[in-house]
Design a protein around this motif. Structure first.
Motif, mmCIF file in Angstrom:
data_model
loop_
_atom_site.group_PDB
_atom_site.id
_atom_site.type_symbol
_atom_site.label_atom_id
_atom_site.label_comp_id
_atom_site.label_asym_id
_atom_site.label_seq_id
_atom_site.Cartn_x
_atom_site.Cartn_y
_atom_site.Cartn_z
ATOM 1 N N PRO A 86 10.211 40.065 79.104
ATOM 2 C CA PRO A 86 9.340 39.258 78.248
ATOM 3 C C PRO A 86 7.921 39.813 78.149
ATOM 4 O O PRO A 86 7.351 40.268 79.137
ATOM 5 N N VAL A 87 7.403 39.782 76.929
ATOM 6 C CA VAL A 87 6.010 40.130 76.657
ATOM 7 C C VAL A 87 5.373 38.912 76.007
ATOM 8 O O VAL A 87 5.852 38.435 74.973
ATOM 9 N N LEU A 88 4.330 38.400 76.646
ATOM 10 C CA LEU A 88 3.559 37.280 76.107
ATOM 11 C C LEU A 88 2.292 37.851 75.483
ATOM 12 O O LEU A 88 1.453 38.416 76.179
ATOM 13 N N VAL A 89 2.186 37.722 74.172
ATOM 14 C CA VAL A 89 1.015 38.234 73.461
ATOM 15 C C VAL A 89 -0.090 37.195 73.516
ATOM 16 O O VAL A 89 0.135 36.015 73.238
ATOM 17 N N LEU A 90 -1.282 37.656 73.890
ATOM 18 C CA LEU A 90 -2.465 36.816 73.931
ATOM 19 C C LEU A 90 -3.467 37.422 72.961
ATOM 20 O O LEU A 90 -3.883 38.566 73.145
ATOM 21 N N THR A 91 -3.839 36.676 71.924
ATOM 22 C CA THR A 91 -4.727 37.264 70.929
ATOM 23 C C THR A 91 -5.580 36.203 70.241
ATOM 24 O O THR A 91 -5.202 35.031 70.190
ATOM 25 N N ALA A 92 -6.702 36.650 69.704
ATOM 26 C CA ALA A 92 -7.559 35.765 68.913
ATOM 27 C C ALA A 92 -7.114 35.750 67.457
ATOM 28 O O ALA A 92 -7.591 34.925 66.674
ATOM 29 N N ASP A 93 -6.219 36.643 67.093
ATOM 30 C CA ASP A 93 -5.708 36.721 65.719
ATOM 31 C C ASP A 93 -4.574 35.704 65.560
ATOM 32 O O ASP A 93 -3.445 35.953 65.958
ATOM 33 N N ALA A 94 -4.897 34.568 64.957
ATOM 34 C CA ALA A 94 -3.918 33.481 64.821
ATOM 35 C C ALA A 94 -3.185 33.517 63.484
ATOM 36 O O ALA A 94 -2.507 32.562 63.132
ATOM 37 N N THR A 95 -3.278 34.621 62.773
ATOM 38 C CA THR A 95 -2.623 34.686 61.463
ATOM 39 C C THR A 95 -1.108 34.755 61.626
ATOM 40 O O THR A 95 -0.593 35.277 62.622
ATOM 41 N N ILE A 96 -0.425 34.264 60.617
ATOM 42 C CA ILE A 96 1.038 34.304 60.647
ATOM 43 C C ILE A 96 1.529 35.750 60.624
ATOM 44 O O ILE A 96 2.541 36.085 61.237
ATOM 45 N N GLY A 97 0.768 36.617 59.956
ATOM 46 C CA GLY A 97 1.143 38.033 59.911
ATOM 47 C C GLY A 97 1.128 38.670 61.300
ATOM 48 O O GLY A 97 2.035 39.435 61.643
ATOM 49 N N ALA A 98 0.115 38.352 62.091
ATOM 50 C CA ALA A 98 0.026 38.902 63.451
ATOM 51 C C ALA A 98 1.185 38.392 64.301
ATOM 52 O O ALA A 98 1.806 39.160 65.044
ATOM 53 N N LYS A 99 1.469 37.095 64.185
ATOM 54 C CA LYS A 99 2.573 36.532 64.970
ATOM 55 C C LYS A 99 3.902 37.174 64.594
ATOM 56 O O LYS A 99 4.675 37.579 65.462
ATOM 57 N N ARG A 100 4.157 37.260 63.305
ATOM 58 C CA ARG A 100 5.430 37.833 62.853
ATOM 59 C C ARG A 100 5.578 39.282 63.291
ATOM 60 O O ARG A 100 6.651 39.701 63.739
ATOM 61 N N LYS A 101 4.501 40.056 63.127
ATOM 62 C CA LYS A 101 4.568 41.477 63.488
ATOM 63 C C LYS A 101 4.804 41.645 64.989
ATOM 64 O O LYS A 101 5.656 42.445 65.401
ATOM 65 N N ALA A 102 4.071 40.880 65.808
ATOM 66 C CA ALA A 102 4.229 40.997 67.258
ATOM 67 C C ALA A 102 5.637 40.573 67.685
ATOM 68 O O ALA A 102 6.268 41.246 68.500
ATOM 69 N N LEU A 103 6.126 39.485 67.137
ATOM 70 C CA LEU A 103 7.469 39.027 67.495
ATOM 71 C C LEU A 103 8.533 40.013 67.024
ATOM 72 O O LEU A 103 9.509 40.266 67.721
ATOM 73 N N ALA A 104 8.332 40.601 65.843
ATOM 74 C CA ALA A 104 9.284 41.589 65.329
ATOM 75 C C ALA A 104 9.307 42.852 66.190
ATOM 76 O O ALA A 104 10.325 43.531 66.274
ATOM 77 N N LEU A 105 8.188 43.163 66.818
ATOM 78 C CA LEU A 105 8.113 44.356 67.658
ATOM 79 C C LEU A 105 8.587 44.107 69.090
ATOM 80 O O LEU A 105 8.555 45.009 69.920
ATOM 81 N N GLY A 106 9.004 42.885 69.387
ATOM 82 C CA GLY A 106 9.575 42.636 70.707
ATOM 83 C C GLY A 106 8.867 41.620 71.568
ATOM 84 O O GLY A 106 9.342 41.312 72.661
ATOM 85 N N ALA A 107 7.722 41.106 71.140
ATOM 86 C CA ALA A 107 7.065 40.058 71.924
ATOM 87 C C ALA A 107 7.993 38.851 71.987
ATOM 88 O O ALA A 107 8.691 38.546 71.015
ATOM 89 N N LYS A 108 8.024 38.183 73.127
ATOM 90 C CA LYS A 108 8.896 37.012 73.281
ATOM 91 C C LYS A 108 8.152 35.705 73.093
ATOM 92 O O LYS A 108 8.769 34.663 72.876
ATOM 93 N N ASP A 109 6.822 35.748 73.189
ATOM 94 C CA ASP A 109 6.037 34.536 73.001
ATOM 95 C C ASP A 109 4.638 34.945 72.562
ATOM 96 O O ASP A 109 4.254 36.112 72.682
ATOM 97 N N PHE A 110 3.907 33.975 72.069
ATOM 98 C CA PHE A 110 2.622 34.244 71.445
ATOM 99 C C PHE A 110 1.671 33.115 71.812
ATOM 100 O O PHE A 110 2.031 31.944 71.710
ATOM 101 N N LEU A 111 0.456 33.461 72.237
ATOM 102 C CA LEU A 111 -0.537 32.464 72.598
ATOM 103 C C LEU A 111 -1.874 32.895 72.010
ATOM 104 O O LEU A 111 -2.285 34.040 72.160
ATOM 105 N N THR A 112 -2.528 31.958 71.330
ATOM 106 C CA THR A 112 -3.780 32.268 70.662
ATOM 107 C C THR A 112 -4.974 31.969 71.568
ATOM 108 O O THR A 112 -5.035 30.913 72.186
ATOM 109 N N LYS A 113 -5.917 32.926 71.618
ATOM 110 C CA LYS A 113 -7.160 32.759 72.379
ATOM 111 C C LYS A 113 -8.149 31.954 71.547
ATOM 112 O O LYS A 113 -8.189 32.137 70.334
ATOM 113 N N PRO A 114 -8.990 31.147 72.113
ATOM 114 C CA PRO A 114 -8.963 30.778 73.528
ATOM 115 C C PRO A 114 -7.783 29.865 73.795
ATOM 116 O O PRO A 114 -7.453 29.020 72.982
#
Length: 155
Positions: A86-114
């Motif tokens: 599992p890779v949990l992405v932590l980012t300030a980029d809350a766009t749907i594009g960022a989420k989709r791209k990260a999940l498509a590349l193998g991230a298993k979960d996504f959390l927006t900063k802060p």
């Protein structure tokens, strides 16, 4: 699986902001995790993955030189297809594009900063539970394989 199994998990943190690394390290330490390493240099992520063999990676997306997307691409070439890392992405980029791209590349979960620290620890815990259960199932499957492939007898 018990609590000790999860707390013995290895966690790798990759984030270019030293303050974020410190925050995450402190959170994980307070939770009881003791095998945590981190780097602010994303170009070291692959080498650390190979040397440390983490059970979970916490990954920032927006980093200089090598961003989180590039790290995800590199990891996908080195993680065996039958492995669940599992890779949990932590980012300030809350766009749907960022989420989709990260999940498509193998991230298993996504959390927006802060992020909410309790939510972050719950997600870490859930991902590690899944990782441990996956490894246990894989081990059980390896044990029963010989029984499945017994030679057929002729009458």
């Amino acid at each position: 699986m018990n609590e000790a199994d999860i707390l013995n998990a290895k966690i790798l943190i990759v984030d270019d902001a030293e303050a974020n690394l410190k925050l995450l390290e402190d959170l994980l330490t307070r939770e009881g995790f003791h095998q945590v390493i981190s780097t602010a240099d994303s170009t070291r992520a692959l080498d650390l993955y190979k040397a440390f063999e983490p059970d979970l990676i916490l990954l920032d997306l927006m980093m200089p030189e090598l961003d989180g997307y590039a790290v995800l691409e590199m990891l996908s070439r080195h993680i065996p297809k039958d492995e669940y890392l599992p890779v949990l992405v932590l980012t300030a980029d809350a766009t749907i594009g960022a989420k989709r791209k990260a999940l498509a590349l193998g991230a298993k979960d996504f959390l927006t900063k802060p992020f909410d620290t309790i939510e972050a620890m719950l997600r870490v815990w859930n991902l590690l539970e899944t990782r441990i259960l996956y490894r246990h199932l894989k081990s059980l499957n390896a044990e029963i394989k010989p029984a499945v492939h017994l030679p057929k007898t002729s009458e």
